[in-house]
Every structure is written in structure tokens, then in C-alpha cells.
Design a protein around this motif. Structure first.
Motif, mmCIF file in Angstrom:
data_model
loop_
_atom_site.group_PDB
_atom_site.id
_atom_site.type_symbol
_atom_site.label_atom_id
_atom_site.label_comp_id
_atom_site.label_asym_id
_atom_site.label_seq_id
_atom_site.Cartn_x
_atom_site.Cartn_y
_atom_site.Cartn_z
ATOM 1 N N GLY A 456 -31.531 96.238 -36.161
ATOM 2 C CA GLY A 456 -31.945 97.390 -36.951
ATOM 3 C C GLY A 456 -33.257 97.936 -36.418
ATOM 4 N N GLY A 457 -34.013 98.570 -37.270
ATOM 5 C CA GLY A 457 -35.281 99.147 -36.820
ATOM 6 C C GLY A 457 -35.279 100.649 -37.007
ATOM 7 N N ALA A 458 -36.461 101.198 -37.167
ATOM 8 C CA ALA A 458 -36.583 102.631 -37.428
ATOM 9 C C ALA A 458 -36.185 103.443 -36.196
ATOM 10 C CB ALA A 458 -38.022 102.959 -37.828
ATOM 11 N N GLY A 459 -35.469 104.542 -36.430
ATOM 12 C CA GLY A 459 -35.132 105.468 -35.353
ATOM 13 C C GLY A 459 -34.398 104.792 -34.215
ATOM 14 N N LEU A 460 -34.960 104.906 -33.014
ATOM 15 C CA LEU A 460 -34.341 104.353 -31.812
ATOM 16 C C LEU A 460 -34.942 103.000 -31.439
ATOM 17 C CD1 LEU A 460 -34.188 107.644 -29.706
ATOM 18 C CD2 LEU A 460 -32.376 106.612 -31.087
ATOM 19 N N GLY A 462 -33.895 100.112 -32.537
ATOM 20 C CA GLY A 462 -32.917 99.036 -32.604
ATOM 21 C C GLY A 462 -31.557 99.480 -32.113
ATOM 22 N N VAL A 463 -30.648 98.529 -31.987
ATOM 23 C CA VAL A 463 -29.317 98.777 -31.455
ATOM 24 C C VAL A 463 -28.548 99.773 -32.325
ATOM 25 C CG1 VAL A 463 -27.066 97.641 -31.231
ATOM 26 C CG2 VAL A 463 -29.081 96.648 -30.148
ATOM 27 N N GLU A 464 -28.683 99.666 -33.625
ATOM 28 C CA GLU A 464 -27.913 100.562 -34.500
ATOM 29 C C GLU A 464 -28.294 102.019 -34.263
ATOM 30 O OE1 GLU A 464 -28.733 99.049 -38.371
ATOM 31 O OE2 GLU A 464 -27.266 97.411 -38.214
ATOM 32 N N GLY A 465 -29.585 102.312 -34.173
ATOM 33 C CA GLY A 465 -30.023 103.685 -33.935
ATOM 34 C C GLY A 465 -29.645 104.182 -32.552
ATOM 35 N N LEU A 466 -29.746 103.323 -31.549
ATOM 36 C CA LEU A 466 -29.379 103.706 -30.189
ATOM 37 C C LEU A 466 -27.894 104.031 -30.102
ATOM 38 C CD1 LEU A 466 -31.428 100.979 -28.283
ATOM 39 C CD2 LEU A 466 -31.873 103.446 -28.205
ATOM 40 N N TYR A 550 -22.561 100.840 -26.970
ATOM 41 C CA TYR A 550 -23.379 101.413 -25.893
ATOM 42 C C TYR A 550 -24.620 100.549 -25.670
ATOM 43 C CZ TYR A 550 -20.801 105.809 -26.685
ATOM 44 O OH TYR A 550 -19.828 106.766 -26.813
ATOM 45 N N ALA A 551 -25.157 100.058 -26.782
ATOM 46 C CA ALA A 551 -26.336 99.198 -26.749
ATOM 47 C C ALA A 551 -25.989 97.879 -27.419
ATOM 48 C CB ALA A 551 -27.514 99.852 -27.461
ATOM 49 N N LEU A 552 -26.523 96.793 -26.877
ATOM 50 C CA LEU A 552 -26.296 95.453 -27.415
ATOM 51 C C LEU A 552 -27.637 94.799 -27.702
ATOM 52 C CD1 LEU A 552 -23.693 94.105 -24.803
ATOM 53 C CD2 LEU A 552 -23.182 95.171 -27.004
ATOM 54 N N THR A 553 -27.652 93.923 -28.703
ATOM 55 C CA THR A 553 -28.836 93.083 -28.838
ATOM 56 C C THR A 553 -28.870 92.139 -27.637
ATOM 57 O OG1 THR A 553 -27.693 91.355 -30.085
ATOM 58 C CG2 THR A 553 -28.727 93.143 -31.355
ATOM 59 N N VAL A 554 -30.055 91.666 -27.311
ATOM 60 C CA VAL A 554 -30.176 90.741 -26.179
ATOM 61 C C VAL A 554 -29.351 89.487 -26.430
ATOM 62 C CG1 VAL A 554 -31.789 89.400 -24.780
ATOM 63 C CG2 VAL A 554 -32.463 91.655 -25.627
ATOM 64 N N ALA A 573 -45.281 94.024 -32.253
ATOM 65 C CA ALA A 573 -44.941 92.618 -32.041
ATOM 66 C C ALA A 573 -44.131 92.107 -33.227
ATOM 67 C CB ALA A 573 -46.210 91.787 -31.870
ATOM 68 N N GLY A 574 -43.340 91.095 -32.998
ATOM 69 C CA GLY A 574 -42.527 90.502 -34.053
ATOM 70 C C GLY A 574 -41.862 89.248 -33.537
ATOM 71 N N PRO A 575 -41.166 88.503 -34.401
ATOM 72 C CA PRO A 575 -40.578 87.225 -33.986
ATOM 73 C C PRO A 575 -39.510 87.365 -32.918
ATOM 74 C CG PRO A 575 -39.858 87.841 -36.203
ATOM 75 C CD PRO A 575 -40.958 88.774 -35.835
ATOM 76 N N LEU A 576 -38.920 88.573 -32.777
ATOM 77 C CA LEU A 576 -37.881 88.765 -31.771
ATOM 78 C C LEU A 576 -38.413 89.325 -30.460
ATOM 79 C CD1 LEU A 576 -34.922 90.124 -33.939
ATOM 80 C CD2 LEU A 576 -35.276 87.814 -33.069
#
Length: 621
Positions: A456-460, A462-466, A550-554, A573-576
Motif C-alpha cells: 500500500g502507501g500513498a499515491g505511487l 506502493g504496488v497498489e498505486g503503481l 505491472y508492479a510487484l512487492t519485492v 524510512a520504515g520497517p520494509l
């Protein structure tokens, strides 16, 4: 939700980005011991919830002291308020019936690590680690055999280095072998030599099992092995048998015959696997409970070879089993250090891998050394070769994505015609030229991919927005979907996000959407790769289990390789955002890796390591 649970907890979990499913599990934990009052049940639910939150982040133990304890304190403060004391809660007399040492077999287990740091875990996780340690110790106590290996196994079809030869020799002799090495260190060549040594030593191909944690990793293993075996110029009878009857690599769940209705495996200690040699690739992705299932299912006389990269991200599930085993068992581990991608004739691969190694080792000052990461001034300066970086705010990232869609997807050879085509699958297979067209679609999406640490994540960010952004861009370039409620367009890459045993699909399996002629008209299919070609399934029944890819999490990209990747970093910065995440992302690329984000974000990743609080190393130490 029980009346004695605080009403604020669901909202707090949502704000923390935690899976809300942990709350009812914690509630059930709190209801196990009889005779507790509401306040004690609420306290027990909190303890169980903290352990479950830690497991969601990959820990098998909730740290009460030392590394990781600050996270435990932060969760406690969020759920109970500032000033709450976990030690006081643990001291409540009534809770003694709910937790204790492992031998007490209570729902929660309290203990301390070898260096005296206190921890808390569930009985299920503690017993799984204990079983893994016991099986491993038992295997290490077995005598090794030392068969004579013909020199040809080490020189054809690939000449193996001394460290590769050592890995093969140990794998055919020892009950347990761990092979760790980064990309390009020749793990596939080692597997081929192990298989040939096994069949030359008397094993039938059917006595061998090949597996990986995901369908994609299993598929890639099979393709690599078949390609290398086909290069044997003068195969003898054993080689011919292996070529003709090569075991099909499969997921570990399929190998162990997972029974979803019972959440159990058909193969276990009392019904072991029939194979005498089991080889598992991408072992860093195997979580504690899956590794426990595999070890329990091995035949007593069977040999196990685990291959992976201990420097990569550990599993999504709790545990870091491969990393722990490699660290605790130097006698069983073979480390591959020579990378064949670092060939001076391949400056692009050398640049990517050199950058990845510097990141993994935390050498931030070396990232921009000549031949490694090159920061570009603007989008027009990107070359698509080697390791590059670009400071990317939202407008720059949108411009990059437009360029990515145009050049890495729409302009790829054969893509447009294959995406617009109406296919005609039938009992005899695909129509004339359709397999070639499908290959063009898959080749496009398997050539280059966007990666991101966040789902997730705001805008672009994270994978969902991308994925949503690129889906909208494809809409502008293609016809609308035939069935508007399905929301997918022909030519789009998709991924299964939940196991579907009825259709033989597993979480992470990837396919492409196409239009196909059916008896009642033209409908959309999802096509997946199969060993003998391509397999198409109606999209509508799969709709709830599909997402754009189109985009994948690592994490989801582990087990895959692409010619080029683009890694979108979050702006905070964050845990991921760790060195393991960036290392894993960059090592998915064969030739080109573009980092989109700030220098500050990359420096933060380089300085952060993905700590996991586990107990396997203690148990084996």
C-alpha cells in the motif's frame, strides 16, 4: 468482539497497518484458560496480540529485552497508553495458568535466549522451532557417504569451480546440505551436477524431488535445468534417463500434498515422502512452519539439499530458517562467493551486482564508485543499462511510468498484435500462431518489471498505486474490457493472490489476460504458463483472486529474474526499507536496475537491517 476487549483496539490495529485477523485469534487465546476475570482475559489477549503482531513481522519470538524490545514497548503503549508496564502485566498471578516454559505446554511460552534476553512466543511456534532443530541435529548425526564422482560431472556441460565442486560432493554424501550464494554464483549448474551424480550413483529420476516455495520459482528452476541438461553433447544412459524423466519442479505445498480442509500435509512423519533426494531452491523464502513440514516429511534415509541466498529477504511467514541454519551450521553449509555475472565483458551485470553487494554489506560510501550506481540528472539521462538512480518526486515518477509503459510494454516486439488478438483455444490446443503470440505477451512482462517494498502507501508509493496508474495508462492505449465489471484489459499481467486448489493455482502465480472465442461469444481468459505450453482459464471465476502485476512487492518478486527492474523507494524510512529489501530487488535484474527515489531513502535502507527475533539459532548453538 468480546465485551472485555477495548473498543479502540481495532482502530489502533488499522492505523498501525496490521492485519485485523489477529484480534479474534488473540481473543480465542484469552478464552483458553478457565476461570479468568475480564481484566485478566484482557491482559492475556494483549500478550497474545503482541506475539501475533511480532509473528506478522516475521519474528518467532516477541522480544521483551534487547533488540526488538523497543517495538514491543511501542505496541504496548499504543494499545494500553503511555506508561503501561509489560513486566507488571506478566507478573499478574492469575496469568500463570496461561504461560510458562515450553515443557509446561501452556498457550504462551516464556523463556530467555542464550545471552539472557527474555522473550515470549506461542506454544505452536516454539514447538515448530524445537522440531526443526531436533530433525536437523538428527540428520547431522547420521554418517555421510563419500561416493566416487566422475570428473566429467564437474567439467561438462559446465566447468565447475572448486567451491561448486565442494557443494556437489557434500550434497551427494551428506544427509543435509546448505548451499548459499548470490545470483550468478552457479547454483543451477550445481543442481544439474547433483542430479547427474545421483542418477549415475544408482538413483532413478523418480527417486528425486525438486521443489521451490512458489510456482514461479519452481517454473524457473525447471526451465534452467532442462536448458543446461540439453547442452550435454554425448549423454550416456543415465543422462538420457534424466533428460527423459526429469522430475518436474513443484511447490513445496504440492510436494507435501497440502490438505486445505485440514490445514495439514498428506506427507508427514508417519507417511514420509517416497523420494530419496529432495532439492529445494530459493530456500530463504521458506518460513518456519513450512520448513517444519518438509523436515517432518523426509524419509529417514533421504537426503535434503537446500539452496538459496542467506543475504536475501527471509520468508514472508515467521522465521528466518535458511539464514539461521547457514549461520548455526558452518559444517553443513557451502558458501558460493564467485559471481559469474561479474565478468568484465558484462559491465551492466557487474554494475548491478556490485551495487547490490555494497548495499547488502552496508557500504554506503562505495555505492557511487566508478562502475557501480550512477545517479542521473533527469529522466532523459537514463540509459536502461547497469545500476542507475534518479531522484523522483511524483511528477518525475509519473513521467517515468509513461515512458515505461510506452517502451517496456507497448513497443515490445509482438506485444500489440498479441494483446489485440482473439484466441481460439480448443480440445486440441491453441490455434495456429497463438502459442507464439502468447509467448510474446509473456516475454514482454517477464523481461522488465516494477518493484516496490510497500504494497500500500500513498499515491505511487506502493504496488497498489503503481498498478492502478499503469492500468489506467493501458486503458488509453487499448480497447475497453469486454466485460466491464471485470476490470482487466487484454494484455495485462495479473497475479493470483490466494491459493486456489480447485484450479491448481497458488498465491503468486502470474499470467496474462487475453480475449478468446467461446461457445457463447468472446470472453476474457487468464493464461498461465504450463510445462507443455499455456493453460487458459475463464477470468470471471478467478476475478476475486486476481490483481494487476505491472508492479510487484519485492517479496513477491523473489524467485524471479528480469532483464531490467525499476525499484520505487518510499520517501520515508520504515520497517520494509532495509538493505535486504534493496539487495533482493536489485538481484532480480540481470542487466539493468533503476532506483527511483531519494538518495536519503537509499542511505536509510543501506543503514537498516531486517532483524528477526528467532530461536532456531539458540536451539542449534
Amino acid at each position: 468482539m468480546a465485551e472485555w476487549l477495548p473498543d479502540a483496539w481495532p482502530g489502533i490495529l488499522d492505523r498501525l497497518g496490521c492485519d485485523p485477523a489477529v484480534l479474534p485469534v488473540a481473543e480465542r487465546f484469552a478464552c483458553i484458560p478457565p476461570g479468568l476475570g475480564d481484566e485478566d482475559r484482557r491482559t492475556l489477549a494483549l500478550l497474545a496480540l503482541l506475539v501475533l503482531l511480532a509473528a506478522q513481522e516475521g519474528h518467532t519470538r516477541l522480544a521483551l529485552e534487547g533488540p526488538g524490545a523497543e517495538g514491543t514497548a511501542a505496541w504496548t503503549a499504543e494499545l494500553l497508553g503511555r506508561g503501561a508496564s509489560l513486566s507488571e502485566l506478566l507478573a499478574r498471578p492469575a496469568l500463570a495458568k496461561a504461560w510458562g516454559p515450553a515443557e509446561a505446554r501452556k498457550p504462551l511460552v516464556f523463556g530467555s535466549s542464550n545471552d539472557g534476553r527474555a522473550w515470549l512466543t506461542t506454544l505452536r511456534l516454539e514447538e515448530a522451532e524445537a522440531r526443526v532443530a531436533a530433525v536437523v541435529r538428527g540428520r547431522l548425526a547420521q554418517a555421510s557417504q563419500a561416493p566416487q564422482l566422475a570428473e566429467a560431472l564437474f567439467t561438462h556441460p559446465v566447468t565447475l569451480s572448486q567451491e561448486q565442486r565442494a557443494a556437489v560432493g557434500q550434497a551427494v554424501a551428506a544427509p543435509l546440505t546448505l548451499v548459499t550464494g548470490g545470483p550468478g554464483t552457479g547454483k543451477t549448474s550445481i543442481v544439474v551436477a547433483i542430479l547427474r551424480a545421483a542418477v549415475h550413483g544408482g538413483l532413478a529420476p523418480g527417486d528425486i524431488a525438486l521443489a521451490a516455495p512458489t510456482g514461479k520459482a519452481a517454473q524457473r528452476l525447471g526451465e534452467s535445468l532442462r536448458g543446461t541438461l540439453a547442452r550435454i553433447t554425448a549423454p550416456d544412459a543415465a543422462d538420457q534417463a534424466l533428460l527423459a524423466e526429469l522430475p518436474e519442479p513443484q511447490t513445496l505445498h504440492r510436494l507435501l500434498a497440502y490438505l486445505p480442509a485440514r490445514s495439514a500435509f498428506r506427507h508427514h512423519r508417519h507417511n514420509p515422502l517416497p523420494q530419496r533426494l529432495v532439492v529445494v531452491d530459493e530456500s530463504s523464502m521458506v518460513g518456519l512452519e513450512l520448513m517444519d513440514g518438509l523436515l517432518q516429511a523426509l524419509a529417514p534415509e533421504g537426503r535434503l539439499v537446500l539452496l538459496g541466498d542467506a543475504g536475501q529477504l527471509p520468508s514472508v511467514e515467521a522465521g528466518a530458517v535458511f539464514r539461521d541454519l547457514v549461520g548455526a551450521l558452518p559444517g553443513a553449509a557451502v558458501r558460493l562467493t564467485h559471481s559469474y555475472r561479474m565478468d568484465p565483458s558484462d559491465p551492466d551485470g557487474r554494475s548491478v551486482l556490485g551495487t547490490a553487494h555494497a548495499l547488502r554489506e552496508g557500504r554506503a560510501g562505495e555505492l557511487e564508485a566508478p562502475g557501480l550506481l550512477a545517479w542521473r540528472d533527469g529522466l532523459a539521462d537514463l540509459t536502461g543499462h547497469g545500476a542507475e538512480g534518479l531522484e523522483a518526486n511524483t511528477p518525475v515518477l509519473k513521467a517515468f511510468l509513461a515512458d515505461w509503459m510506452n517502451h517496456e510494454i507497448l513497443a515490445q516486439p509482438g506485444f500489440a498484435a498479441a494483446a489485440e488478438r482473439i484466441y481460439h483455444p480448443g480440445p486440441e490446443g491453441w490455434g495456429p500462431g497463438e502459442a507464439e503470440a502468447l509467448e510474446a505477451l509473456f516475454r514482454t512482462h517477464e523481461r522488465a518489471r516494477l518493484l516496490c517494498p510497500l504494497r500500500g502507501g500513498a499515491g505511487l508509493q506502493g504496488v497498489e498505486g503503481l498498478n492502478l496508474h499503469l492500468h489506467a495508462r493501458l486503458q488509453a492505449a487499448t480497447d475497453l474490457p469486454l466485460e466491464r465489471d471485470l476490470g482487466f484489459y487484454a494484455g495485462e499481467p495479473v497475479m493470483i493472490r490466494a491459493n486456489d486448489y480447485r484450479h491448481g493455482l497458488f498465491n503468486g502465480d502470474q499470467g496474462v489476460v487475453v480475449k478468446a472465442q467461446q461457445a457463447d461469444g468472446v470472453h476474457q481468459l487468464v493464461v498461465f504458463r504450463a510445462r507443455d505450453g499455456f493453460r487458459g482459464l475463464p477470468l470471471r471465476p478467478l476475478r476475486a483472486q486476481l490483481e494487476w502485476a505491472y508492479a510487484l512487492t519485492v517479496h513477491k518478486a523473489q524467485g524471479s529474474e528480469f532483464d531490467r527492474i525499476a525499484l520505487v523507494l518510499p520517501d520515508h524510512a520504515g520497517p520494509l526499507l532495509t538493505r535486504e529489501v534493496v539487495y533482493t530487488a536489485l538481484t532480480r535484474a540481470r542487466r539493468a536496475a533503476t532506483i527511483l527515489g531519494s538518495r536519503a531513502a537509499l542511505a536509510a535502507a543501506c543503514g537498516a537491517t531486517g532483524f528477526r527475533n528467532t530461536g532456531l539459532g539458540d536451539l542449534l548453538g
